[in-house]
Enzyme design. Sequence first.
Site, mmCIF file in Angstrom:
data_model
loop_
_atom_site.group_PDB
_atom_site.id
_atom_site.type_symbol
_atom_site.label_atom_id
_atom_site.label_comp_id
_atom_site.label_asym_id
_atom_site.label_seq_id
_atom_site.Cartn_x
_atom_site.Cartn_y
_atom_site.Cartn_z
ATOM 1 N N ASP A 29 0.812 -1.263 -0.040
ATOM 2 C CA ASP A 29 -0.031 0.050 0.061
ATOM 3 C C ASP A 29 0.955 1.200 -0.173
ATOM 4 O O ASP A 29 1.920 1.445 0.778
ATOM 5 C CB ASP A 29 -0.780 0.165 1.341
ATOM 6 C CG ASP A 29 -2.099 1.116 1.188
ATOM 7 O OD1 ASP A 29 -3.015 0.904 1.174
ATOM 8 O OD2 ASP A 29 -1.584 2.270 1.059
ATOM 9 N N ILE A 30 0.553 2.146 -0.811
ATOM 10 C CA ILE A 30 1.350 3.423 -1.063
ATOM 11 C C ILE A 30 1.279 4.362 0.193
ATOM 12 O O ILE A 30 2.166 5.288 0.504
ATOM 13 C CB ILE A 30 1.094 4.211 -2.358
ATOM 14 C CG1 ILE A 30 2.129 4.962 -3.026
ATOM 15 C CG2 ILE A 30 -0.089 4.713 -2.130
ATOM 16 C CD1 ILE A 30 3.424 3.991 -3.240
ATOM 17 N N GLU A 88 -12.277 3.638 -1.359
ATOM 18 C CA GLU A 88 -11.484 4.590 -2.323
ATOM 19 C C GLU A 88 -11.299 3.956 -3.563
ATOM 20 O O GLU A 88 -11.409 4.858 -4.657
ATOM 21 C CB GLU A 88 -10.280 4.725 -1.735
ATOM 22 C CG GLU A 88 -9.395 5.847 -2.332
ATOM 23 C CD GLU A 88 -7.959 5.854 -1.626
ATOM 24 O OE1 GLU A 88 -7.892 5.953 -0.224
ATOM 25 O OE2 GLU A 88 -7.058 5.974 -2.235
ATOM 26 N N HIS A 93 -10.109 -5.651 -2.945
ATOM 27 C CA HIS A 93 -8.815 -5.679 -2.445
ATOM 28 C C HIS A 93 -8.823 -6.039 -0.995
ATOM 29 O O HIS A 93 -9.933 -5.431 -0.246
ATOM 30 C CB HIS A 93 -7.706 -4.457 -2.541
ATOM 31 C CG HIS A 93 -8.454 -3.093 -2.092
ATOM 32 N ND1 HIS A 93 -9.420 -2.523 -2.877
ATOM 33 C CD2 HIS A 93 -8.132 -2.336 -1.245
ATOM 34 C CE1 HIS A 93 -9.709 -1.544 -2.486
ATOM 35 N NE2 HIS A 93 -9.003 -1.181 -1.201
ATOM 36 N N HIS A 95 -7.061 -5.526 2.550
ATOM 37 C CA HIS A 95 -5.492 -5.106 3.268
ATOM 38 C C HIS A 95 -5.071 -6.192 4.239
ATOM 39 O O HIS A 95 -5.693 -6.682 5.175
ATOM 40 C CB HIS A 95 -6.045 -3.807 4.371
ATOM 41 C CG HIS A 95 -6.675 -2.766 3.199
ATOM 42 N ND1 HIS A 95 -6.062 -1.600 3.108
ATOM 43 C CD2 HIS A 95 -7.813 -2.464 2.810
ATOM 44 C CE1 HIS A 95 -6.710 -0.760 2.523
ATOM 45 N NE2 HIS A 95 -7.834 -1.297 2.232
HETATM 46 P P1 AMP Z 1 -9.926 1.559 0.418
HETATM 47 O O1 AMP Z 1 -10.610 1.359 -1.301
HETATM 48 O O2 AMP Z 1 -10.729 2.346 1.058
HETATM 49 O O3 AMP Z 1 -9.596 0.056 0.756
HETATM 50 O O4 AMP Z 1 -8.458 2.059 0.174
HETATM 51 C C1 AMP Z 1 -7.496 1.829 -0.973
HETATM 52 C C2 AMP Z 1 -6.332 1.652 -0.498
HETATM 53 O O5 AMP Z 1 -5.548 1.943 -1.746
HETATM 54 C C3 AMP Z 1 -5.570 2.671 0.276
HETATM 55 O O6 AMP Z 1 -4.986 2.226 1.408
HETATM 56 C C4 AMP Z 1 -4.581 3.356 -0.528
HETATM 57 O O7 AMP Z 1 -3.497 3.979 0.251
HETATM 58 C C5 AMP Z 1 -4.202 2.419 -1.436
HETATM 59 N N1 AMP Z 1 -3.723 2.854 -2.936
HETATM 60 C C6 AMP Z 1 -4.265 3.728 -3.661
HETATM 61 N N2 AMP Z 1 -3.649 3.674 -4.685
HETATM 62 C C7 AMP Z 1 -2.520 2.959 -4.765
HETATM 63 C C8 AMP Z 1 -1.386 2.676 -5.211
HETATM 64 N N3 AMP Z 1 -1.280 3.287 -6.681
HETATM 65 N N4 AMP Z 1 -0.647 2.018 -4.842
HETATM 66 C C9 AMP Z 1 -0.437 1.451 -3.668
HETATM 67 N N5 AMP Z 1 -1.603 1.464 -3.051
HETATM 68 C C10 AMP Z 1 -2.543 2.369 -3.514
#
Ligand code: AMP
Length: 130
Positions: A29-30, A88, A93, A95
Site C-alpha cells: 500500500d502506497i 476509495e 482488495h 488489506h
Molecule cells: P480502500 O479502497 O478504502 O480500501 O483504500 C484503498 C487503498 O489503496 C488505500 O489504502 C490507498 O493507500 C491504496 N492505494 C491507492 N492507490 C494506490 C497505489 N497506486 N499503489 C498502492 N496503493 C494504493
Amino acid sequence: MASIFSKIVAGEIPCYKVAETESCFAFLDINPVQKGHVLCIPKKEVDYLFDLDEQLYGELTQFARRVAQSIKKVCPCQKVGVAVLGLEVPHAHIHLIPLQNEGDMNFHNHVKLTEEEFKQLAAELAANFE
Ligand code: AMP
C-alpha cells in the site's frame, strides 16, 4: 475505464510488487498504516469483494493467507490483521496489516517510508513468499 489497480497489474503504473499468481497480485500500500501493509487483489477487475465468484474468492483468500505468512516472517508483529474497506478504489482488495496491538489497525494513521524502504520491504516479502 480500467481501475488504478488494473493498471498496476498491467504494468502501466508502478508498484512495489510482493507476489503474484495466475489470478491474484499483491503489492505494498502506497500510504501504509503500518510498515508491511500489503494489498491483495484479484487480477480480474471486480469492484466489491463479495461479488467475486466463489472460485476467485477462494483463490484470493488463499493467496492472502500466503502473503500474510510472508509478512509475519518479515515484519515484527503479533499477528497480521485483515481488513476490507474498498471505499476509495473500486477494485476488490484485502488489506493485510502487521499488528502489535489493536490500535495499529487505524486507517487515519499513516507511516512514512522512503523509496528505498519500500523497495527493500517488497523484496524481502517477495523472497519469503511461498
Ligand atoms: P480502500 O479502497 O478504502 O480500501 O483504500 C484503498 C487503498 O489503496 C488505500 O489504502 C490507498 O493507500 C491504496 N492505494 C491507492 N492507490 C494506490 C497505489 N497506486 N499503489 C498502492 N496503493 C494504493
